[in-house]
Structures are given as structure tokens and as C-alpha cells.
Design an enzyme around this catalytic site. Structure first.
Site, PDB file in Angstrom:
ATOM      1  N   THR A  35       0.869  -1.177   0.000  1.00 47.00           N
ATOM      2  CA  THR A  35       0.000   0.000   0.000  1.00 47.00           C
ATOM      3  C   THR A  35       0.909   1.231   0.000  1.00 47.00           C
ATOM      4  OG1 THR A  35       0.010   0.256   2.401  1.00 47.00           O
ATOM      5  CG2 THR A  35      -1.659  -1.243   1.469  1.00 47.00           C
ATOM      6  N   SER A  84      -2.515   1.643   9.522  1.00 47.04           N
ATOM      7  CA  SER A  84      -1.993   1.970  10.851  1.00 47.04           C
ATOM      8  C   SER A  84      -2.138   3.420  11.304  1.00 47.04           C
ATOM      9  CB  SER A  84      -0.507   1.583  10.902  1.00 47.04           C
ATOM     10  OG  SER A  84       0.249   2.444  10.079  1.00 47.04           O
ATOM     11  N   THR A 133      -1.628  -2.979  19.144  1.00 47.22           N
ATOM     12  CA  THR A 133      -1.318  -1.649  19.678  1.00 47.22           C
ATOM     13  C   THR A 133      -1.903  -1.445  21.072  1.00 47.22           C
ATOM     14  OG1 THR A 133      -1.901   0.679  19.354  1.00 47.22           O
ATOM     15  CG2 THR A 133      -3.348  -0.893  18.346  1.00 47.22           C
ATOM     16  N   ASP A 134      -1.341  -0.506  21.817  1.00 45.69           N
ATOM     17  CA  ASP A 134      -1.912  -0.143  23.124  1.00 45.69           C
ATOM     18  C   ASP A 134      -3.213   0.650  22.965  1.00 45.69           C
ATOM     19  OD1 ASP A 134      -0.801   2.244  22.164  1.00 45.69           O
ATOM     20  OD2 ASP A 134       0.273   2.736  24.022  1.00 45.69           O
ATOM     21  N   GLU A 135      -3.477   1.136  21.734  1.00 41.13           N
ATOM     22  CA  GLU A 135      -4.649   2.009  21.551  1.00 41.13           C
ATOM     23  C   GLU A 135      -5.961   1.264  21.742  1.00 41.13           C
ATOM     24  OE1 GLU A 135      -4.290   4.777  18.299  1.00 41.13           O
ATOM     25  OE2 GLU A 135      -2.107   4.714  18.401  1.00 41.13           O
ATOM     26  N   TYR A 159      -9.370   3.201  13.745  1.00 39.77           N
ATOM     27  CA  TYR A 159      -8.132   2.395  13.737  1.00 39.77           C
ATOM     28  C   TYR A 159      -8.102   1.454  14.937  1.00 39.77           C
ATOM     29  CZ  TYR A 159      -3.277   1.219  14.856  1.00 39.77           C
ATOM     30  OH  TYR A 159      -2.127   0.547  15.219  1.00 39.77           O
ATOM     31  N   LYS A 163      -8.278  -2.670  15.138  1.00 42.01           N
ATOM     32  CA  LYS A 163      -7.216  -3.498  15.722  1.00 42.01           C
ATOM     33  C   LYS A 163      -7.781  -4.338  16.874  1.00 42.01           C
ATOM     34  CE  LYS A 163      -3.319  -3.676  14.965  1.00 42.01           C
ATOM     35  NZ  LYS A 163      -2.513  -4.505  14.001  1.00 42.01           N
ATOM     36  N   ASN A 189       5.759   3.667  18.362  1.00 44.57           N
ATOM     37  CA  ASN A 189       7.141   3.427  17.926  1.00 44.57           C
ATOM     38  C   ASN A 189       7.687   4.640  17.189  1.00 44.57           C
ATOM     39  OD1 ASN A 189       7.604  -0.073  17.083  1.00 44.57           O
ATOM     40  ND2 ASN A 189       6.281   0.789  18.648  1.00 44.57           N
ATOM     41  N   LEU A 199       3.663  11.442  13.865  1.00 48.58           N
ATOM     42  CA  LEU A 199       4.151  12.668  14.508  1.00 48.58           C
ATOM     43  C   LEU A 199       5.650  12.932  14.308  1.00 48.58           C
ATOM     44  CD1 LEU A 199       3.489  15.103  16.449  1.00 48.58           C
ATOM     45  CD2 LEU A 199       4.354  13.650  18.278  1.00 48.58           C
ATOM     46  N   ASP A 290      -7.983  20.224  16.953  1.00 43.41           N
ATOM     47  CA  ASP A 290      -7.699  18.893  17.478  1.00 43.41           C
ATOM     48  C   ASP A 290      -8.255  17.788  16.574  1.00 43.41           C
ATOM     49  OD1 ASP A 290      -6.594  17.147  19.253  1.00 43.41           O
ATOM     50  OD2 ASP A 290      -7.858  17.719  20.963  1.00 43.41           O
ATOM     51  N   PRO A 292     -10.514  14.673  15.909  1.00 45.82           N
ATOM     52  CA  PRO A 292     -11.771  14.252  16.544  1.00 45.82           C
ATOM     53  C   PRO A 292     -11.541  12.997  17.396  1.00 45.82           C
ATOM     54  CG  PRO A 292     -12.044  14.499  14.148  1.00 45.82           C
ATOM     55  CD  PRO A 292     -10.582  14.660  14.439  1.00 45.82           C
TER      56      PRO A 292
HETATM   57  P1  NAD Z   1       2.842   0.808   8.411  1.00 42.93           P
HETATM   58  O1  NAD Z   1       1.586   1.484   8.021  1.00 42.93           O
HETATM   59  O2  NAD Z   1       4.133   1.543   8.328  1.00 42.93           O
HETATM   60  O3  NAD Z   1       3.033  -0.509   7.510  1.00 42.93           O
HETATM   61  C1  NAD Z   1       1.995  -1.407   7.253  1.00 42.93           C
HETATM   62  C2  NAD Z   1       2.481  -2.409   6.190  1.00 42.93           C
HETATM   63  O4  NAD Z   1       1.423  -3.347   5.951  1.00 42.93           O
HETATM   64  C3  NAD Z   1       2.813  -1.767   4.852  1.00 42.93           C
HETATM   65  O5  NAD Z   1       3.993  -2.322   4.324  1.00 42.93           O
HETATM   66  C4  NAD Z   1       1.609  -2.133   3.978  1.00 42.93           C
HETATM   67  O6  NAD Z   1       1.931  -2.233   2.591  1.00 42.93           O
HETATM   68  C5  NAD Z   1       1.222  -3.483   4.555  1.00 42.93           C
HETATM   69  N1  NAD Z   1      -0.193  -3.815   4.330  1.00 42.93           N
HETATM   70  C6  NAD Z   1      -1.281  -3.000   4.521  1.00 42.93           C
HETATM   71  N2  NAD Z   1      -2.397  -3.670   4.193  1.00 42.93           N
HETATM   72  C7  NAD Z   1      -2.016  -4.929   3.817  1.00 42.93           C
HETATM   73  C8  NAD Z   1      -2.725  -6.083   3.385  1.00 42.93           C
HETATM   74  N3  NAD Z   1      -4.056  -6.061   3.262  1.00 42.93           N
HETATM   75  N4  NAD Z   1      -2.029  -7.187   3.096  1.00 42.93           N
HETATM   76  C9  NAD Z   1      -0.667  -7.218   3.202  1.00 42.93           C
HETATM   77  N5  NAD Z   1       0.046  -6.154   3.585  1.00 42.93           N
HETATM   78  C10 NAD Z   1      -0.615  -5.017   3.892  1.00 42.93           C
HETATM   79  O7  NAD Z   1       2.597   0.248   9.861  1.00 42.93           O
HETATM   80  P2  NAD Z   1       3.605   0.087  11.090  1.00 42.93           P
HETATM   81  O8  NAD Z   1       3.670   1.365  11.813  1.00 42.93           O
HETATM   82  O9  NAD Z   1       4.845  -0.576  10.617  1.00 42.93           O
HETATM   83  O10 NAD Z   1       2.769  -0.921  12.005  1.00 42.93           O
HETATM   84  C11 NAD Z   1       2.887  -2.329  11.828  1.00 42.93           C
HETATM   85  C12 NAD Z   1       1.951  -3.017  12.787  1.00 42.93           C
HETATM   86  O11 NAD Z   1       2.283  -2.655  14.123  1.00 42.93           O
HETATM   87  C13 NAD Z   1       0.474  -2.666  12.603  1.00 42.93           C
HETATM   88  O12 NAD Z   1      -0.277  -3.821  12.800  1.00 42.93           O
HETATM   89  C14 NAD Z   1       0.205  -1.641  13.693  1.00 42.93           C
HETATM   90  O13 NAD Z   1      -1.145  -1.681  14.097  1.00 42.93           O
HETATM   91  C15 NAD Z   1       1.136  -2.137  14.784  1.00 42.93           C
HETATM   92  N6  NAD Z   1       1.616  -1.114  15.720  1.00 42.93           N
HETATM   93  C16 NAD Z   1       2.179   0.035  15.247  1.00 42.93           C
HETATM   94  C17 NAD Z   1       2.673   0.984  16.148  1.00 42.93           C
HETATM   95  C18 NAD Z   1       3.340   2.259  15.677  1.00 42.93           C
HETATM   96  O14 NAD Z   1       3.666   3.119  16.506  1.00 42.93           O
HETATM   97  N7  NAD Z   1       3.596   2.438  14.389  1.00 42.93           N
HETATM   98  C19 NAD Z   1       2.569   0.757  17.529  1.00 42.93           C
HETATM   99  C20 NAD Z   1       1.991  -0.449  17.963  1.00 42.93           C
HETATM  100  C21 NAD Z   1       1.526  -1.363  17.052  1.00 42.93           C
HETATM  101  P1  TYD Z   2       0.530   9.648  15.675  1.00 39.68           P
HETATM  102  O1  TYD Z   2       1.985   9.615  15.315  1.00 39.68           O
HETATM  103  O2  TYD Z   2      -0.468   9.799  14.579  1.00 39.68           O
HETATM  104  O3  TYD Z   2       0.254   8.351  16.538  1.00 39.68           O
HETATM  105  P2  TYD Z   2      -1.095   7.925  17.388  1.00 39.68           P
HETATM  106  O4  TYD Z   2      -2.196   8.843  17.073  1.00 39.68           O
HETATM  107  O5  TYD Z   2      -1.329   6.534  16.863  1.00 39.68           O
HETATM  108  O6  TYD Z   2      -0.673   7.964  18.818  1.00 39.68           O
HETATM  109  O7  TYD Z   2       0.293  10.844  16.701  1.00 39.68           O
HETATM  110  C1  TYD Z   2       1.001  10.894  17.940  1.00 39.68           C
HETATM  111  C2  TYD Z   2       0.466  12.077  18.712  1.00 39.68           C
HETATM  112  O8  TYD Z   2       0.801  13.281  18.015  1.00 39.68           O
HETATM  113  C3  TYD Z   2      -1.056  12.077  18.829  1.00 39.68           C
HETATM  114  O9  TYD Z   2      -1.423  12.591  20.103  1.00 39.68           O
HETATM  115  C4  TYD Z   2      -1.506  13.029  17.737  1.00 39.68           C
HETATM  116  C5  TYD Z   2      -0.365  14.028  17.658  1.00 39.68           C
HETATM  117  N1  TYD Z   2      -0.131  14.626  16.317  1.00 39.68           N
HETATM  118  C6  TYD Z   2      -0.050  16.018  16.183  1.00 39.68           C
HETATM  119  O10 TYD Z   2      -0.173  16.775  17.158  1.00 39.68           O
HETATM  120  N2  TYD Z   2       0.165  16.533  14.929  1.00 39.68           N
HETATM  121  C7  TYD Z   2       0.290  15.744  13.828  1.00 39.68           C
HETATM  122  O11 TYD Z   2       0.442  16.281  12.695  1.00 39.68           O
HETATM  123  C8  TYD Z   2       0.233  14.321  13.982  1.00 39.68           C
HETATM  124  C9  TYD Z   2       0.362  13.403  12.812  1.00 39.68           C
HETATM  125  C10 TYD Z   2       0.016  13.802  15.256  1.00 39.68           C
END
Ligand code: NAD
Ligand code: TYD
Length: 352
Positions: A35, A84, A133-135, A159, A163, A189, A199, A290, A292
Site C-alpha cells: 500500500t 496503521s 497496539t496499546d490504543e 483504527y 485493531k 514506535n 508525529l 484537534d 476528533p
Molecule cells: P505501516 O503502516 O508503516 O506498515 C503497514 C504495512 O502493511 C505496509 O507495508 C503495507 O503495505 C502493509 N499492508 C497494509 N495492508 C495490507 C494487506 N491487506 N495485506 C498485506 N500487507 C498489507 O505500519 P507500522 O507502523 O509498521 O505498524 C505495523 C503493525 O504494528 C500494525 O499492525 C500496527 O497496528 C502495529 N503497531 C504500530 C505501532 C506504531 O507506533 N507504528 C505501535 C503499535 C503497534
Molecule cells: P501519531 O503519530 O499519529 O500516533 P497515534 O495517534 O497513533 O498515537 O500521533 C502521535 C500524537 O501526536 C497524537 O497525540 C496526535 C499528535 N499529532 C499532532 O499533534 N500533529 C500531527 O500532525 C500528527 C500526525 C500527530
């Protein structure tokens, strides 16, 4: 022996694949739909490495997923594939329902059919590790204790709700069909190869381009931040020693309001890449309406994984964030390639 990683071209998945191979793990079959969030360039260092096989595929496509499993016979599936980004889920929840819920369901079905072809020893060794995720736990008040694995699920965004649904399906496939699953719930992460919609990379990207730094609401929403390499080591520990059917919270013991994160980034950039007019990057900070339903606070109690599996993070926020900023400064070509036309459309939709 191989493992199958889904979503291995995304931020955490790509870091995990590189980390796994560097740590001497078995060959990886990387199954990813590519994607907007999937970038094969993130895996460029593995070009020509026979231990990494890429398969373009959708977790929601049962036939392709099962054929890939039958062909490569992995001893584990690590499921990162997901939509994600919370803001995108607010604009277009459908994709999240499709991939995170229906996609996980199809992947579980494929895993179940594959498991039936394994002998008893292979079945006993097999693992389906679901990355979440913790969310899913919802939002905490300022003085609430951090999320524990026993907390009720109270997801607030499309989201996190999608999850949460996927986590429930994974749990149900264990209880009903005996699928050998473990689930991880991790905090926010940061690190190399994160798409500049989240962010930290968004702020670095905008700052270097001299653009405003959009801060939602009052900037006092709190997140727990974990360096991506520490998430990868936690997943390795859970895959290795995690108890079947259990969930493990993963976090950095590092809660911080968004304003502190942005200030830190500006200060590092001021030192590393001073602006021509000598003004601080902080002058680019811009409070915007903010998000929503914006969750106020997340915090993770990671004592279970520490006590049971001996895992704890290696990076502090101070060391991890410096490494991360340095990586973005050194890898502007990667950023340039991923911030193509589609990225610009997203930024226009979300911020203008
Ligand atoms: P990301 O959006 O960077 O990457 C997602 C990947 O999944 C991409 O390579 C995309 O091409 C692939 N993908 C999407 N839909 C798909 C499908 N239908 N089939 C096969 N591949 C598909 O996400 P990320 O930040 O690397 O997160 C990875 C996982 O970790 C997710 O499940 C997310 O919920 C979880 N997670 C992320 C965070 C964070 O802070 N980023 C924290 C906790 C958990
Ligand atoms: P984000 O990286 O989208 O992660 P998550 O919403 O999954 O925690 O956002 C982290 C925090 O930063 C969240 O409280 C929303 C805030 N944020 C901003 O203030 N400005 C931005 O442009 C973005 C993308 C996030």
C-alpha cells in the site's frame, strides 16, 4: 525453516525483517500488499540476500496467503500487516475494516488450513504472532495506572476499534480452533523508515522543509514512545518464549506530552542542522484544530514481559531520538522517494 512476516515493507515490519536476519534468524518470506505505507526501498540493504524472499500479496486474499504458506512452509507467522494511521482511519474507515478485520480473518483462516497440513511436532512448534497496539485499551486520565494486559478494551478511533476486533479474532481462533497464537500490544514506535505521516517523522520532515509543525489541540496529549529496535527485540522474545494464547504489553516506560516530543526534535535539529537565519525550529510550531476523538493519554505497564521473558528496552528516549533524527538527516533520498504525489495529496487533505 522460514518465518512468514506480513507487512514487512512497512515501518516496523521492515525494521523487524532486518533485525531478525541480523540476529541470525531463519530466512524470511515477506508478504506485503505494498500500500502507500509499504516501501521496498526500506529493504534495499537486503537486495541479493537469499534469506529474504518478497511476495506481493494481500492478507485478505485467502488463496494467495494459503498458497504462500504451503509453498514456503514457515514455522511462524508474524502479522504486522495493517492500516496503521489514526487520522487516515478518521477520513476513510473502510480500508481499516477491510484490512485489519477482514484481512486478519482471512489470514487466520489460511493459517488454520496450513496448520492442518503439519505433523504433530511441526504443529506444536508453530506460532501465529499478532502485532497490535496499546490504543485498543482506550484513553487514560492523568492519574490512571498504565495499561495492563487485564484492562478492558475500550477503543475510540476506527483504527483502534479495527485493531481491537482483530485481536479478538486472534484470541477466538486460539480458544475455538487451538491455533497457537500470541498477541503483543505495543506503544508508539519511532525510528528509521517511519512514513512521514506520523508525529515524529512528520515534524522532522516539515522542519527541514521550513514548513509549519502542526500540533493538534493543546499539545498535551501523552504517548509512551518506544524505539523501533526495542519493539523488534520484544517480538523476538515473545516468539521465542511467549506463552500460547497470552498477550504481552510492550512499552518504553517513557510517557511524554506531544509538546515535549516536538521541543526535543526542534532542539536536536537546532544543534545538528541550524537554520540559515539562526532562528529555532520551535518558531515553526503551529497549534491546529484537534483530532476528533483524540485519546488524551496512553501508558503501558510492561512488567509482564519483563518478569516472564526478561525483556526490557535497550534505548532511552534521549539516545533513540538522536539516532532517529540523524537517520532522517542522512536518508533524505528515502524521504524524498516516499513523499511522492500520493503523500502530497494526503497532506493537503489533512492539514489544509
Ligand atoms: P505501516 O503502516 O508503516 O506498515 C503497514 C504495512 O502493511 C505496509 O507495508 C503495507 O503495505 C502493509 N499492508 C497494509 N495492508 C495490507 C494487506 N491487506 N495485506 C498485506 N500487507 C498489507 O505500519 P507500522 O507502523 O509498521 O505498524 C505495523 C503493525 O504494528 C500494525 O499492525 C500496527 O497496528 C502495529 N503497531 C504500530 C505501532 C506504531 O507506533 N507504528 C505501535 C503499535 C503497534
Ligand atoms: P501519531 O503519530 O499519529 O500516533 P497515534 O495517534 O497513533 O498515537 O500521533 C502521535 C500524537 O501526536 C497524537 O497525540 C496526535 C499528535 N499529532 C499532532 O499533534 N500533529 C500531527 O500532525 C500528527 C500526525 C500527530
Amino acid at each position: 525453516m522460514t518465518i512468514l512476516v506480513t507487512g514487512g515493507a512497512g515501518f516496523i515490519g521492515a525494521n523487524f525483517v532486518m533485525d531478525w536476519l541480523a540476529a541470525g534468524g531463519e530466512p524470511v518470506v515477506n508478504y506485503d500488499k505494498l500500500t502507500y505505507a509499504g516501501n521496498l526501498e526500506s529493504l534495499a540493504s537486503l537486495k541479493g540476500n537469499n534469506s529474504h524472499v518478497f511476495v506481493e500479496g494481500d492478507i485478505g486474499n485467502y488463496d494467495t496467503a494459503l498458497a504462500t504458506l504451503n509453498q514456503h512452509r514457515p514455522r511462524a507467522i508474524v502479522n504486522f500487516a495493517a492500516e496503521s494511521h489514526v487520522d487516515r482511519s478518521i477520513h476513510s474507515p473502510g480500508e481499516f475494516i477491510h484490512t485489519n478485520i477482514l484481512g486478519t480473518y482471512q489470514l487466520l483462516e489460511a493459517a488454520r488450513a496450513y496448520l492442518a497440513t503439519l505433523n504433530e511436532a511441526e504443529k506444536a512448534a508453530f506460532r501465529f504472532l499478532h502485532v497490535s497496539t496499546d490504543e485498543v485499551y482506550g484513553s487514560l486520565k492523568a492519574n490512571d495506572p498504565a495499561f495492563r494486559e487485564s484492562n478492558a478494551y475500550e477503543p475510540n478511533s476506527p483504527y483502534s476499534a479495527s485493531k481491537a476486533a482483530s485481536d479478538h479474532l486472534v484470541r477466538a481462533y486460539h480458544h475455538t480452533y487451538g491455533l497457537p497464537v500470541v498477541t503483543t500490544n505495543c506503544s508508539n514506535n519511532y525510528g528509521p523508515y517511519q512514513f512521514p505521516e506520523k508525529l515524529i517523522p512528520l515534524m522532522i520532515h516539515n522542519a527541514l522543509a521550513g514548513k509549519k509543525l502542526p500540533i493538534y489541540g493543546d499539545g498535551m496529549n501523552v504517548r509512551d514512545w518506544l524505539y523501533v529496535g526495542d519493539h523488534c527485540s520484544a517480538i523476538r522474545a515473545v516468539l521465542d518464549k511467549g506463552r500460547l494464547g497470552e498477550t504481552y504489553n510492550i512499552g518504553g516506560w517513557n510517557e511524554m506530552p506531544n509538546l515535549t516530543v516536538v521541543h526535543t526534535l526542534c532542539d536536536i535539529l537546532d544543534a545538528e542542522r541550524p537554520r540559515a537565519d539562526k532562528s529555532s525550529y520551535r518558531t515553526l510550531m503551529n497549534f491546529v484544530p484537534d483530532r476528533p476523538g483524540h485519546d488524551r493519554r496512553y501508558a503501558i505497564d510492561a512488567s509482564k514481559i519483563h518478569k516472564e521473558l526478561g525483556w526490557k528496552p535497550a534505548e532511552s528516549f534521549e539516545t533513540g531520538i538522536k539516532k532517529t533524527v540523524r537517520w532522517y538527516l542522512d536518508n533524505q533520498a528515502w524521504v524524498g522517494n516516499v513523499t511522492s504525489g500520493a503523500y502530497r495529496q494526503w497532506v493537503a487533505k489533512q492539514y489544509q
